[in-house]
Design a protein around this motif. Structure first.
Motif, PDB file in Angstrom:
ATOM      1  N   UNK A 142      -4.483  -4.445  -5.045  1.00 31.57           N
ATOM      2  CA  UNK A 142      -4.959  -3.887  -6.311  1.00 31.57           C
ATOM      3  C   UNK A 142      -6.470  -3.673  -6.257  1.00 31.57           C
ATOM      4  N   UNK A 143      -7.184  -4.662  -5.732  1.00 26.89           N
ATOM      5  CA  UNK A 143      -8.643  -4.557  -5.647  1.00 26.89           C
ATOM      6  C   UNK A 143      -9.073  -3.389  -4.761  1.00 26.89           C
ATOM      7  N   UNK A 144      -8.316  -3.159  -3.697  1.00 21.27           N
ATOM      8  CA  UNK A 144      -8.624  -2.035  -2.809  1.00 21.27           C
ATOM      9  C   UNK A 144      -8.478  -0.716  -3.556  1.00 21.27           C
ATOM     10  N   UNK A 145      -7.459  -0.625  -4.410  1.00 19.98           N
ATOM     11  CA  UNK A 145      -7.267   0.580  -5.228  1.00 19.98           C
ATOM     12  C   UNK A 145      -8.421   0.740  -6.216  1.00 19.98           C
ATOM     13  N   UNK A 203       0.835  -1.202   0.000  1.00 17.66           N
ATOM     14  CA  UNK A 203       0.000   0.000   0.000  1.00 17.66           C
ATOM     15  C   UNK A 203       0.873   1.256   0.000  1.00 17.66           C
ATOM     16  N   UNK A 204       1.951   1.219   0.779  1.00 16.88           N
ATOM     17  CA  UNK A 204       2.857   2.368   0.843  1.00 16.88           C
ATOM     18  C   UNK A 204       3.545   2.595  -0.501  1.00 16.88           C
ATOM     19  N   UNK A 205       3.903   1.517  -1.179  1.00 16.15           N
ATOM     20  CA  UNK A 205       4.529   1.626  -2.501  1.00 16.15           C
ATOM     21  C   UNK A 205       3.544   2.236  -3.497  1.00 16.15           C
ATOM     22  N   UNK A 206       2.299   1.775  -3.461  1.00 12.43           N
ATOM     23  CA  UNK A 206       1.280   2.323  -4.359  1.00 12.43           C
ATOM     24  C   UNK A 206       1.063   3.811  -4.091  1.00 12.43           C
ATOM     25  N   UNK A 207       0.997   4.169  -2.806  1.00  7.92           N
ATOM     26  CA  UNK A 207       0.786   5.571  -2.446  1.00  7.92           C
ATOM     27  C   UNK A 207       1.950   6.441  -2.922  1.00  7.92           C
TER      28      UNK A 207
END
Length: 203
Positions: free
Chosen positions: A132-135, A70-74
């Protein structure tokens, strides 16, 4: 003695916070680099080794592999300007806001081809798929919030939200980008989304 102690504590605390932030950035950078080779490469052990920190440090910073992802995506979203979605959502005209968000998403996806390819690997990594689904659900919520500002029936909003969600999905983008520029994909998606709104009487 007391004044000296009280003055030194904020300084020591600031140094510790700066050191922790530096380690956090190093871990995120290492995880991002490993992610280019596929989600399976991103283990807490591998990331810790690549970042030059202990595995305990990674766990303390992010709590879990999911938290790290999640931190990487953010971090990638912020670096790529995707955080501007919040600003675009505030545009007075919800339809204009929707189109502006589509422009930004296509620009982001187009400038991160490696990231878009990772979506196809989600089926091989359940934890990555969950992230990914959360995004994706955030995107669905974005559409729902914009449609709530439009005039129309509730059923029409629900149906339109599902159609918009599917039309602007990563798999759809990957199909369209094969023979188009990100800008051309955005134009095509905006015309498609406009047709969806019109067909459902949402203004």
């Amino acid at each position: 003695m007391c004044p000296e102690v009280s003055e030194s504590r904020p300084y020591v605390s600031a140094k510790r916070e700066a050191a922790a932030a530096k380690k956090r950035d190093a871990v995120i950078a290492a995880a991002s680099q490993l992610l280019n080779d596929g989600p399976a490469m991103v283990s807490m052990e591998a990331v810790a080794k690549a970042a030059g920190v202990t595995r305990l440090t990674v766990y303390k910073q992010f709590g879990s592999r999911r938290g790290l992802l999640e931190a990487v995506f953010d971090a990638n979203a912020e670096k790529g300007g995707l955080m501007r979605l919040r600003e675009l959502m505030q545009l007075p005209d919800p339809r204009a806001a929707l189109f502006a968000c589509i422009d930004l998403m296509c620009e982001f996806w187009g400038s991160h081809p490696g990231f878009t390819k990772l979506h196809s690997a989600a089926g091989l990594d359940p934890e990555f798929a969950e992230a990914i689904n959360a995004r994706n659900e955030r995107r669905r919520l974005l559409f729902a919030n914009l449609l709530a500002r439009m005039s129309g029936e509730d059923k029409a909003r629900t149906d339109a939200a599902d159609l918009l969600f599917g039309a602007t999905s990563m798999p759809m983008f990957r199909i369209l980008i094969e023979s188009r520029t990100p800008s051309e994909v955005a134009t095509l998606l905006k015309s498609t989304c406009a047709a969806i709104l019109d067909a459902h009487g949402l203004t």
